[in-house]
Design a protein around this motif. Structure first.
Motif, short mmCIF file in Angstrom:
data_model
loop_
_atom_site.label_atom_id
_atom_site.label_comp_id
_atom_site.label_asym_id
_atom_site.label_seq_id
_atom_site.Cartn_x
_atom_site.Cartn_y
_atom_site.Cartn_z
N ASP A 205 16.22 22.26 51.85
CA ASP A 205 17.35 23.18 51.75
C ASP A 205 17.97 23.41 53.12
O ASP A 205 17.53 22.83 54.13
CB ASP A 205 16.95 24.49 51.08
CG ASP A 205 15.87 25.25 51.82
OD1 ASP A 205 15.75 25.08 53.05
OD2 ASP A 205 15.15 26.04 51.19
N GLN B 274 17.73 25.86 55.08
CA GLN B 274 16.85 26.53 56.03
C GLN B 274 15.76 25.63 56.57
O GLN B 274 14.95 26.05 57.39
CB GLN B 274 16.22 27.74 55.37
CG GLN B 274 17.25 28.75 54.93
CD GLN B 274 16.58 29.87 54.20
OE1 GLN B 274 15.55 30.37 54.65
NE2 GLN B 274 17.14 30.27 53.09
N ASN C 299 13.32 24.24 54.64
CA ASN C 299 12.16 24.19 53.75
C ASN C 299 12.14 22.84 53.06
O ASN C 299 13.19 22.31 52.67
CB ASN C 299 12.24 25.31 52.69
CG ASN C 299 12.25 26.68 53.31
OD1 ASN C 299 11.66 26.91 54.35
ND2 ASN C 299 12.94 27.60 52.67
N TYR D 172 7.32 25.78 53.76
CA TYR D 172 8.32 26.59 54.44
C TYR D 172 8.51 26.15 55.88
O TYR D 172 7.57 25.75 56.55
CB TYR D 172 7.92 28.07 54.43
CG TYR D 172 7.84 28.66 53.05
CD1 TYR D 172 8.99 29.05 52.39
CD2 TYR D 172 6.62 28.83 52.42
CE1 TYR D 172 8.93 29.59 51.12
CE2 TYR D 172 6.54 29.36 51.16
CZ TYR D 172 7.70 29.74 50.51
OH TYR D 172 7.62 30.28 49.26
N ASN D 173 9.73 26.26 56.35
CA ASN D 173 10.05 26.03 57.75
C ASN D 173 9.95 27.39 58.44
O ASN D 173 10.92 28.13 58.50
CB ASN D 173 11.45 25.44 57.89
CG ASN D 173 11.83 25.21 59.32
OD1 ASN D 173 10.96 25.08 60.18
ND2 ASN D 173 13.11 25.16 59.59
N ARG E 67 12.76 33.30 50.91
CA ARG E 67 13.52 32.30 51.65
C ARG E 67 13.85 31.07 50.81
O ARG E 67 14.53 30.17 51.27
CB ARG E 67 12.74 31.87 52.90
CG ARG E 67 12.55 32.99 53.89
CD ARG E 67 11.81 32.55 55.13
NE ARG E 67 12.52 31.47 55.77
CZ ARG E 67 11.93 30.38 56.27
NH1 ARG E 67 10.63 30.26 56.22
NH2 ARG E 67 12.63 29.45 56.84
N ASP F 299 26.33 33.32 52.54
CA ASP F 299 25.13 32.64 53.01
C ASP F 299 23.91 33.52 52.80
O ASP F 299 24.00 34.75 52.72
CB ASP F 299 25.26 32.27 54.49
CG ASP F 299 26.27 31.17 54.72
OD1 ASP F 299 26.49 30.37 53.78
OD2 ASP F 299 26.83 31.11 55.83
N TYR F 300 22.77 32.90 52.77
CA TYR F 300 21.50 33.59 52.58
C TYR F 300 21.20 34.55 53.73
O TYR F 300 21.46 34.25 54.88
CB TYR F 300 20.37 32.55 52.49
CG TYR F 300 19.01 33.13 52.64
CD1 TYR F 300 18.38 33.76 51.58
CD2 TYR F 300 18.35 33.09 53.85
CE1 TYR F 300 17.13 34.30 51.72
CE2 TYR F 300 17.09 33.64 54.01
CZ TYR F 300 16.49 34.24 52.93
OH TYR F 300 15.26 34.79 53.07
N THR F 301 20.68 35.71 53.38
CA THR F 301 20.15 36.64 54.38
C THR F 301 18.71 36.96 53.98
O THR F 301 18.43 37.18 52.80
CB THR F 301 20.95 37.95 54.46
OG1 THR F 301 21.01 38.55 53.16
CG2 THR F 301 22.36 37.70 54.95
N PRO F 302 17.79 36.97 54.92
CA PRO F 302 16.38 37.21 54.56
C PRO F 302 16.16 38.63 54.06
O PRO F 302 16.93 39.54 54.35
CB PRO F 302 15.64 36.95 55.87
CG PRO F 302 16.64 37.07 56.93
CD PRO F 302 17.97 36.74 56.34
#
Length: 138
Positions: free
Chosen positions: A32, A34, A36, A61-62, A69, A99-102
């Protein structure tokens, strides 16, 4: 991260054992935005397993291991909602998508509404438009 941290701590990312298992028993199917990396098993779950016959799927996971995530499209793939990888099943992105936010829960960036204990626990007084219910009035 130090080599000992990579070998022994699972909470800071994938351990050496997980990476070796993934390389030996899985096939990388994608990644993805991020970083990962997603894998599928070379063999299905064995007989007697609750998911017997289904394909094994997992993520490396990265960075920190935080399930929030995983983007929604890959979450669906991990849980078997569709067969193909997300790139083959997704519609084009909409202009209003952000966009993604944690997940910020437990951090200094967490949302704290007025009256939250971490903000002093003081709320604005009631405005007088509230009338409590009483069984005697019913």
């Amino acid at each position: 991260m130090s080599i000992l941290g990579t070998i022994f701590t699972w909470w800071n990312g994938a351990t050496i054992g997980t990476r070796l298992f993934s390389a030996r028993n899985g096939e990388q199917v994608g990644h993805d935005a991020q970083g990962n990396v997603y894998f599928r098993g070379l063999k299905p779950y064995p007989k007697g397993h609750p998911f017997a016959g289904r394909e094994q799927r997992w993520v490396i996971y990265n960075g920190a291991n935080d399930a929030s995530r995983v983007p929604p499209e890959w979450h669906g793939w991990l849980h078997g909602s569709f067969v193909g990888v997300p790139e083959s099943n997704l519609p084009p992105a909409r202009v209003w998508e952000v966009d993604y936010t944690p997940n910020a829960t437990g951090t200094s960036d967490a949302y704290l509404p007025a009256g939250a204990l971490a903000r002093g626990g003081h709320r604005a007084p009631a405005t007088g438009d509230y009338e409590p219910w009483s069984p005697d009035q019913a």
